[in-house]
Each structure stands twice: as structure tokens, then as C-alpha cells.
Design an enzyme around this catalytic site. Sequence first.
Site, PDB file in Angstrom:
ATOM      1  N   GLY A 123      -9.338  -4.013  -3.198  1.00  0.00           N
ATOM      2  CA  GLY A 123     -10.225  -4.983  -2.809  1.00  0.00           C
ATOM      3  C   GLY A 123     -11.753  -4.896  -3.316  1.00  0.00           C
ATOM      4  N   VAL A 136      -5.414   2.191  -0.598  1.00  0.00           N
ATOM      5  CA  VAL A 136      -5.079   1.594  -1.687  1.00  0.00           C
ATOM      6  C   VAL A 136      -5.294   0.182  -1.852  1.00  0.00           C
ATOM      7  CG1 VAL A 136      -3.233   1.128  -3.726  1.00  0.00           C
ATOM      8  CG2 VAL A 136      -3.246   3.370  -2.348  1.00  0.00           C
ATOM      9  N   ASP A 137      -4.893  -0.334  -0.884  1.00  0.00           N
ATOM     10  CA  ASP A 137      -5.163  -1.961  -0.433  1.00  0.00           C
ATOM     11  C   ASP A 137      -6.761  -2.100  -0.426  1.00  0.00           C
ATOM     12  OD1 ASP A 137      -2.993  -3.066  -0.433  1.00  0.00           O
ATOM     13  OD2 ASP A 137      -2.480  -2.963   1.622  1.00  0.00           O
ATOM     14  N   VAL A 138      -7.425  -1.225   0.384  1.00  0.00           N
ATOM     15  CA  VAL A 138      -8.856  -1.558   0.727  1.00  0.00           C
ATOM     16  C   VAL A 138      -9.723  -0.913  -0.774  1.00  0.00           C
ATOM     17  CG1 VAL A 138     -10.914  -0.994   1.636  1.00  0.00           C
ATOM     18  CG2 VAL A 138      -8.646  -1.194   3.101  1.00  0.00           C
ATOM     19  N   ASP A 168       0.884  -1.086   0.018  1.00  0.00           N
ATOM     20  CA  ASP A 168      -0.049  -0.138  -0.001  1.00  0.00           C
ATOM     21  C   ASP A 168       0.862   1.323  -0.039  1.00  0.00           C
ATOM     22  OD1 ASP A 168      -2.743   1.409   0.790  1.00  0.00           O
ATOM     23  OD2 ASP A 168      -1.456   2.298   1.947  1.00  0.00           O
TER      24      ASP A 168
END
Length: 399
Positions: A173, A168-170, A140
Site C-alpha cells: 500500500g 507485505v500488504d501494508v 499477504d
Amino acid sequence: MLRKALDGLTVLDFTQIAAGPTATMLMADMGARVIKVEPHEGELGRTLGPAWVGDDSALYHGFNRGKQGISLDLKHPDSVAVVRRLVLQADVLVESMRPGVMARLGLGYEALSALKPDLIYCSISAYGQQGPYADRAGVDGILQADSGLMSLIGTPGAAPSKVQAPVVDVVTGYMACMAVLAKLHARTRDGQGGHLDVSLMNSALSLQQASLSSYLCDGKLPTRIGSAAPYSAPNEAFEAADGWLMVAAYNGNRWAVLCGVLGHPEWIDDPRFVSSAQRVVNRTAMVEALTEVFRTQPVSHWLKVLYDADILCSKVADYSDLLRHPQIADNGMLVQLSDPRHGAVRVPGFPVNSREAAQTPYAPAPAKGEHSRSVLRDFAFSDVEIEALLAKDALRCPA
């Protein structure tokens, strides 16, 4: 209800930490059977703490509720054979290995789609499955920096900052989950699966729709302006006597109303402040003038005054404030997992129709290999086959 929308869907989850686990957790929240396949030592997200819930990080519990866990050594040929059998009865596979790793294991899209043509295979990576950066790993923070997002965050002259939450990760997803759902809908028409390429880089760019669009239009690099919005003013945080409040009074006649309730009607026709665009240009002077007034009273005073005048505003809350927030208490977003090993574990819940969603209990995140036996039995593995896999250490179950 949405918590049962994906009943009957089987998802194989080869992801770790946050982006992939977010995607598969959302599918589990909507009723899919998600089988989390981990190495024997467990996925990396279990180790990222503090805080801890038992031996695992709170982060792991926050991203993996509602899944079943199976422990396989994918370097063992018998474990790979297990996965290939599971795929025959699966609808979706989500993986977040570096591009090429799953193919080298014999579990890439080409190999598995040959076994099951309607398989939806979602690959999540830092930069995508092709291109000059495809082989690069990334997390991230790296993508917040490399995508330009970090250049927007912070105050003038300060060290680079990032969003502390792994945004960014979330959002990656969520993008992956959205893509899988779209592909599932297409599959009902044509019966075909497909390979989905979801990257942290593309998701990070999508977060910057407003600022990047502006740069592509006028070529002017954005500068760090703290809590402010570069396209409107006032739309930022102001210091009060005992804390900070966020105020958005740029739209329509709200600036005039704000000037009135602050006791400075002369600002309405001040040429520096006569429009949102002028206030953006003269932001420093505007902020200094407003702050001088806001510092005279506590946050609670200004929230009442501004709310009564229909000025958009909020306290700049911390997490302890969230636990007392009446709307959050009402909407059912902070949910409790009933974990037989650790007792109650609280995490953010499913965000759509959250009150309705909270009426269905959430299952906890799995322990390492917790469902190894039961999953394989459900997929028609005999007890003899399971014991053989355990004896070879291709499969593990908790003691």
C-alpha cells in the site's frame, strides 16, 4: 500541513482488505477525496474478524478511515456506466482485482484512459499484471511464503512462521501511494496519466533488501535465527528474570561498554567475540554467556543500566505496553475516529508529522453505500437518475 496536501484530488477506490485500502487511506489522510466503491455485500475486509466494530471488522475500520462509500454492482451495465461518468472527474483510480477483471467489466486502463487521458490508474495484484503468475491470486501470507520472507522468520528447527501483522500488504500500500504521488508530480509536467503496476511480490522482495542482497552476493541461504540480525551481534532479544529485552551492542565500542556494565571485561578480548563478525560466527556461545547474566535481574533493571551506558535496548513490548508507552502517547499516532454509529474507534493514524496530523479530526470508515446518494449528486447525477439506479439495484444506499 500534510493532512491537506492532496486537497482537490479525487480518487476512486476499487480495493479490499489491506494493500489497496492502505494506499487509498494514506491519500485520504493527506486530504484527497477517496470514494470507496464496494459491491452490495461490502468488501471482504469487513468480514475478517474478530475483533468487531458493530457488524464490521476492526481491520476494515483500521484501513478505511476518511473515505466516502458508494455501493455499486459492477456486473450491472448501469453501474459500469456510473463508474465511467465518475472517472471523467477523477484524478486517480486504484484497483486490486485479479488482472483482467476490470478490463472484462469495461473498466480497464485502456478503456478508461481513452475517456480521460490524464487518469492515473494504479493496479495492485499479487504477482503483477504480466508474466506466468499474473493470473494467480495471492494474499499477504501466501506472498510471505512465496517471496522467501517466511524462510527468514522463526527459530532453528521450528515450523515456518510469518509476520503476524500483514507487512507485505501494508508495504505494498505504501509503494502504491508513493507511485501515485510520483506520477501526479510527473503529470504536472507532461499532463499525462498512466498505468502503475504494483505487486505484493515485488513489495515483499523490497522488504528483504538486506538479506536478499547478501544471498545474491555470496550464495549462502539464510537460516532462521529468531530475533537476531544475521549481519551483526549482539543484535537480538535476551531473556531477563521477568521478560525479554532487545539489545543492539555491535557498533563501535558498544560491545566493550556492554561487557563492562555486565561485569565481564574479559569478553572484550575474547577471540570469539573480538569483532561483530566473530560474534556472528560464535553467536551461540555469545548468547549463552549474555543470557546467564541477563537472567539475574528484571527487564526494568537492565533497561536503566543499558540506557545509562548508551547501549541501544528496549523491552520486547506487547500491545498493552504500547498504550502506556510515553513516546507513543506524545507523538499522536493512536487516534480516535468519531463514528456516529459506534462511538469512539481507535486506530493507528497517519505516520508522518503525526502530532500535527492528529490535530485534524479523522473521519470514520464508511458504512456500506453510506455516501451513494451524495457522491452521485456531487458528480452531477440527478435525483431521477439516482432513483432509477436504486430501482434497478445497480446502486444501493443504507436504509
